[in-house]
Design a protein around this motif. Sequence first.
Motif, PDB file in Angstrom:
ATOM      1  N   GLU A  29      64.855  24.314  74.849  1.00  0.00           N
ATOM      2  CA  GLU A  29      66.213  23.949  75.267  1.00  0.00           C
ATOM      3  C   GLU A  29      66.775  24.894  76.324  1.00  0.00           C
ATOM      4  N   HIS A  30      65.928  25.420  77.136  1.00  0.00           N
ATOM      5  CA  HIS A  30      66.408  26.192  78.266  1.00  0.00           C
ATOM      6  C   HIS A  30      66.230  25.360  79.537  1.00  0.00           C
ATOM      7  N   ILE A  31      67.056  25.672  80.511  1.00  0.00           N
ATOM      8  CA  ILE A  31      66.853  25.074  81.833  1.00  0.00           C
ATOM      9  C   ILE A  31      66.084  26.081  82.689  1.00  0.00           C
ATOM     10  N   ARG A  32      64.980  25.610  83.237  1.00  0.00           N
ATOM     11  CA  ARG A  32      64.275  26.460  84.210  1.00  0.00           C
ATOM     12  C   ARG A  32      64.731  25.987  85.585  1.00  0.00           C
ATOM     13  N   ALA A  85      62.568  31.507  89.499  1.00  0.00           N
ATOM     14  CA  ALA A  85      63.499  30.650  88.764  1.00  0.00           C
ATOM     15  C   ALA A  85      64.435  31.500  87.927  1.00  0.00           C
ATOM     16  N   ALA A  86      65.505  30.860  87.476  1.00  0.00           N
ATOM     17  CA  ALA A  86      66.333  31.442  86.431  1.00  0.00           C
ATOM     18  C   ALA A  86      66.126  30.574  85.198  1.00  0.00           C
ATOM     19  N   VAL A  87      65.878  31.229  84.073  1.00  0.00           N
ATOM     20  CA  VAL A  87      65.660  30.496  82.824  1.00  0.00           C
ATOM     21  C   VAL A  87      66.915  30.685  81.973  1.00  0.00           C
ATOM     22  N   ILE A  88      67.613  29.576  81.778  1.00  0.00           N
ATOM     23  CA  ILE A  88      68.991  29.670  81.283  1.00  0.00           C
ATOM     24  C   ILE A  88      69.141  28.837  80.024  1.00  0.00           C
ATOM     25  N   PRO A  89      69.639  29.438  78.935  1.00  0.00           N
ATOM     26  CA  PRO A  89      69.880  28.650  77.730  1.00  0.00           C
ATOM     27  C   PRO A  89      70.930  27.577  78.001  1.00  0.00           C
ATOM     28  N   THR A  90      70.693  26.385  77.501  1.00  0.00           N
ATOM     29  CA  THR A  90      71.717  25.345  77.658  1.00  0.00           C
ATOM     30  C   THR A  90      72.890  25.654  76.736  1.00  0.00           C
ATOM     31  N   ALA A  91      74.035  25.135  77.119  1.00  0.00           N
ATOM     32  CA  ALA A  91      75.274  25.477  76.416  1.00  0.00           C
ATOM     33  C   ALA A  91      75.246  24.934  74.990  1.00  0.00           C
ATOM     34  N   ARG A  92      75.680  25.784  74.075  1.00  0.00           N
ATOM     35  CA  ARG A  92      75.851  25.339  72.689  1.00  0.00           C
ATOM     36  C   ARG A  92      77.265  25.668  72.249  1.00  0.00           C
ATOM     37  N   GLY A  93      78.167  25.362  73.124  1.00  0.00           N
ATOM     38  CA  GLY A  93      79.576  25.623  72.865  1.00  0.00           C
ATOM     39  C   GLY A  93      80.303  25.704  74.189  1.00  0.00           C
ATOM     40  N   GLU A 111      58.715  22.820  95.014  1.00  0.00           N
ATOM     41  CA  GLU A 111      58.918  23.083  93.584  1.00  0.00           C
ATOM     42  C   GLU A 111      60.079  24.051  93.336  1.00  0.00           C
ATOM     43  N   LEU A 112      60.428  24.849  94.339  1.00  0.00           N
ATOM     44  CA  LEU A 112      61.564  25.764  94.154  1.00  0.00           C
ATOM     45  C   LEU A 112      62.867  25.001  94.025  1.00  0.00           C
ATOM     46  N   ARG A 113      62.874  23.792  94.528  1.00  0.00           N
ATOM     47  CA  ARG A 113      64.144  23.053  94.574  1.00  0.00           C
ATOM     48  C   ARG A 113      64.355  22.179  93.344  1.00  0.00           C
ATOM     49  N   THR A 114      63.525  22.337  92.340  1.00  0.00           N
ATOM     50  CA  THR A 114      63.645  21.478  91.160  1.00  0.00           C
ATOM     51  C   THR A 114      64.012  22.289  89.930  1.00  0.00           C
ATOM     52  N   TRP A 115      64.524  21.586  88.929  1.00  0.00           N
ATOM     53  CA  TRP A 115      64.791  22.222  87.636  1.00  0.00           C
ATOM     54  C   TRP A 115      64.172  21.365  86.544  1.00  0.00           C
ATOM     55  N   LEU A 129      73.834  19.424  86.494  1.00  0.00           N
ATOM     56  CA  LEU A 129      73.708  20.307  85.336  1.00  0.00           C
ATOM     57  C   LEU A 129      75.045  20.702  84.716  1.00  0.00           C
ATOM     58  N   ALA A 130      76.095  19.966  85.063  1.00  0.00           N
ATOM     59  CA  ALA A 130      77.420  20.353  84.565  1.00  0.00           C
ATOM     60  C   ALA A 130      77.490  20.293  83.037  1.00  0.00           C
ATOM     61  N   ASP A 131      76.710  19.405  82.393  1.00  0.00           N
ATOM     62  CA  ASP A 131      76.738  19.320  80.933  1.00  0.00           C
ATOM     63  C   ASP A 131      75.934  20.439  80.280  1.00  0.00           C
ATOM     64  N   GLN A 132      74.722  20.676  80.811  1.00  0.00           N
ATOM     65  CA  GLN A 132      73.861  21.682  80.184  1.00  0.00           C
ATOM     66  C   GLN A 132      74.293  23.114  80.514  1.00  0.00           C
ATOM     67  N   LEU A 133      74.758  23.312  81.763  1.00  0.00           N
ATOM     68  CA  LEU A 133      75.128  24.666  82.196  1.00  0.00           C
ATOM     69  C   LEU A 133      76.567  24.655  82.718  1.00  0.00           C
ATOM     70  N   PRO A 134      77.522  24.382  81.847  1.00  0.00           N
ATOM     71  CA  PRO A 134      78.896  24.208  82.345  1.00  0.00           C
ATOM     72  C   PRO A 134      79.470  25.459  83.013  1.00  0.00           C
ATOM     73  N   GLY A 135      79.146  26.627  82.478  1.00  0.00           N
ATOM     74  CA  GLY A 135      79.684  27.854  83.076  1.00  0.00           C
ATOM     75  C   GLY A 135      79.163  28.054  84.491  1.00  0.00           C
ATOM     76  N   LEU A 136      77.860  27.867  84.659  1.00  0.00           N
ATOM     77  CA  LEU A 136      77.268  28.030  85.984  1.00  0.00           C
ATOM     78  C   LEU A 136      77.791  26.966  86.940  1.00  0.00           C
ATOM     79  N   ALA A 137      77.995  25.754  86.429  1.00  0.00           N
ATOM     80  CA  ALA A 137      78.518  24.685  87.280  1.00  0.00           C
ATOM     81  C   ALA A 137      79.945  24.988  87.722  1.00  0.00           C
ATOM     82  N   MET A 138      80.741  25.545  86.810  1.00  0.00           N
ATOM     83  CA  MET A 138      82.113  25.919  87.192  1.00  0.00           C
ATOM     84  C   MET A 138      82.091  26.996  88.267  1.00  0.00           C
TER      85      MET A 138
END
Lengths: 779, 295
Positions: free
Chosen positions: B63-66, B163-171, B53-57, B80-89
């Motif tokens: 609208e957050h990604i866990r 986990a990290a609970v991360i808001p999805t990108a809105r911009g 379960e640690l390996r899943t999101w 997750l490049a669309d939802q978390l573009p900054g983290l993906a970069m």
Amino acid sequence: MTLRTESSTSTGRIGDSPQRPDATLKVTGQFAYSSDLWMEGMLWGSTLRSPHPYARIRSIDIAPALAMAGVQAVLTADDVPGINAYGLDHPDQPVLAEDVVRYQGEPVALVAADHPEVARLAAERIVVDYEQLTPITDAMTAVGHVDWNTPGRTGVPSLHPDGNLVRHVKIRTGDPDPKADVVIIGEYDVGMQDQAFLGPESGLAVPAEDGGIDLYVATQWLHVDQKQICAALGLGPDKVRLTLAGVGGAFGGREDLSMHVHACLLAIHTGKPVKIVYNRAESFLGHVHRHPARMRYEHGVRRDGTIVYVHATIYLDGGAYASSTPAVVANAATMGIGPYDVPNVRMDCYGAYTNNPPCGAMRGFGTVQAAYAYEAQLDRIAAELGLDPVGVRCRNALHEGSRVPTGQLVDSAAPVVELLHRVEALPLPPPVDPSRLDLREQPGGVSNTTHGEGVRRGVGYAVAFKNVGFSEGFDDYSTARVRLEIVGGEPVVTVYTAAAEVGQGLVTVEQQIVRTELGVEKVVLAPADTRVGNGGSTSASRQTYVTGGALKAACEAVRAEVFDVAQRCYGRMVRGLRLVDGKVVSDTEGGIGSLADLLADTVVERTVEWRHRPTYPLDPETGQADAHVQYAFAAHRAVVDVDTELGLVKVVALDCVQDVGRAINPQAVRGQIYGGSVQGLGLAVMEEIVVTDGLVRNASFTDYLIPTILDVPPMRVELLEYADPHAPYGLRGVGEPPTISSGPAILSALRQATRQPLTHIPVHPDHLIGGPVALTNPE
Amino acid sequence: MEFLTPMGWDEALAMKADRPDALPLAGGTDVMVELNLTAHRPAALLDLTRIPELRTWSTTANEHIRLGAGVTYRQVIDELADQLPGLAMAARTVGSPQIRNRGTVGGNLGAASPAGDSHPPLLAVGAQIEVSSKTRGSRLIPIDEFFTGVKRNALAPDELIAAAVIPTARGPQQFSKIGTRNAMVIAVCSFALALDAHTEVVGTGIGSAAPTPIRADEAERYLTEVLQGLRLWRRRSPLPESVVRRFAELVAEAAAPIDDVRGTAVYRRHALSVLARRTLTWAWDEYWATGQSAA
């Protein structure tokens, strides 16, 4: 070149590019490197090293280490049975420190234990009482100079009995007081580069029943190791036998001893096999590096760009022990004007002892540092006089028939002008297309630092000038034994040589030479060991030349004997005999017979010691001599994109044209040029062991950066093949030249793009943006 | 050294409670380098790779990604490049392909290096770190409170990162990192920017320029106020050069860099100002351009 005219169906002869004999093992990860050595019941050795760059040892208490379960031996300098000193040039470096340590990382004590972790922990428990001393960390200071070439500093402590000057080479030619229209003065310094071989220092010492020792080790020169180990162990060469273990890169960093004597001492002491493997941090402290250099060059030129004179001063920081510093000093001095014809030269090159890490051999060997200076000067001359940089180089270029500043005649091809013109004529890379952003093409790469903002392009040229082989009268030879016999009805040749394969492909070349000379397909390479005579060093771009020469000569001796046998069988003399595809063939009478039939049970074996033409020592006052065997040349053109706001670099193209005399194995030659160019790129833009107050600050691949694939551009390489009549097959050593010119070409391009002086190598982002802050400053 | 191999999350928490000195091990891309290079030897390693379960999101109701602590950089880039573009970069700049295949965001948070590449984008979007212990259950730590010192974080000795609970990108989001080679490099300094077009708030994160990863509070406040005050979110017009310049200055001022073997403090400050200027320009251009095409 008559050999090319022989008709044969076989491949893998000289001029071909057959697969390496170790290729499959290496690409599948099954090749056994020295760090993979293992023996039942072996112990693990660990080395306690000095944390200080300069300190007196008051006492060493080994009792806490000995008390640990699993520890089999703890040794100090008192346990060295022979002479506690070794060195490539002269023995000044202790196997284990006695009363003083002269650099951070100097070995002080050894532990053998039945587990590597126990050995390491035990070494940590050894208590050494140090009295710290003030380290000397600047070469100019160390030799007592107050300014360039100016003695006068007193009170500098001597790190060795004969003072801190390892060697001063002077070259004086022409008018001592020449006049020129324009004078260009530049000062440059080059940081300490590491060989960064991937296979760490490692080996296995096995005690033998005769009281001797068998050492399996990754090295560049078995016999010079053997000589030094014998002296330290107090054993004769019959008792110290070395076998080459798999070498994971060398580049000069394995010319000096590392764990060799240590493993032998522990094995002899415990009576058990002992393995030592350095980890990466220890490896950075456990081998010599490229000498840092401080250089001042004064070029006097005529308005048309002709160089009238060069006055140059170079300080090379040799660190705590001499290693090969004396020879590096001679190289920097004699090659230090570059491939240019200069009538009036005054060169002073100093090698110094300091308390910095010991420096010694690394690919290019003194010429790399000087090339940064002389090529920067050539660009400045061009800029000052409004001339084309390639044009200025061509105007002053050496030619066959020129004399170099030591007075030596350049008596084979020196196609400097042609190399430059050819590299200049290669197509330039297109500009980056701004409508199609690919971060991998930008300075900073995928780190996403620019989408084109601040990026400026620059183009630069540089030429390499390198001596091949050992110089200054050194008795430089190789031994090869060739055995031809019939096995299972087929002719088989076995090659015995002590020459070290370190990844460069000598093993492939050896097979090619035998196939060419003896027309035998199956060539077995016996393990390289000290049972056969000295193979000389795998360095100075010399092995294909010298061991190749020895092997060629040994093959010729075998061939002559085979022809004798054939003629005896045939019952009379036959003209024009050749060996082709396992058969003896006559030009006039056709096939004489197969080797299998002619030789039957006869084994033909010949051993040859082969020397290149002699060289001579430099005159101590003028540096005049025919000191070198052969000169090699390469030219690079670098194209760079620089982010001028962030100081980040993308090398866009790094093209090379090199005269290789004869490409024995074109693919391997190109591999040397690609690899050498990248190693030069590394020094130009990122590679530096940062040493502060004698302490290494980046002993890891986390912080000692070497180029990745995204730092390396596609390279165009062109080979010229102007045969050297003095060399076997006309070949010219190829391994080092590309390492010499690639970096200076990049620096030239970076200067053009940034308009910054860039006098420290490697460049830092600060320098490229014109910032005042350098990471390392000379004292 | 003991090697503990829990097969599930509860067992892992029990082991950590029992052995608070056990060092959690996920991808091993940091821990194993430390073990190989230094004399540091933890009393025990707690291997978390056997806990699926640690390996899943997953996406939460708001609208957050866990993002499970064992999710690799490779997964972030691919999934997750669309939802978390900054983290993906940021994930794209981590190490080599091999490292990205094994290394995890959770491991990055556990090591809490000031140079960790995940941290600036998590700071910029105001992520929360979900940590758990056997006895006290789970809690959420705001990312601002997570980094407590050089390579130290807010975990209690018996806690593990879930986990990290991360808001999805809105911009638009951006991440830039300075290194002296073009791949496989630890940040000399790095900068993350997140524009939230819904709340009209600007977020930032700075790496490798202070004892911990930090936000550039003043710069965030300044830009948020200017964008709102000038109604730039709605006008979707280019940013005045003076605003970009001031923002960049404030980012540089927020940093507290040092001289070290990777770079100088002066250079780091300068580079941060350049990165701030460029990332803001790219992000705003993207926002503006999207609006143009939408309109």
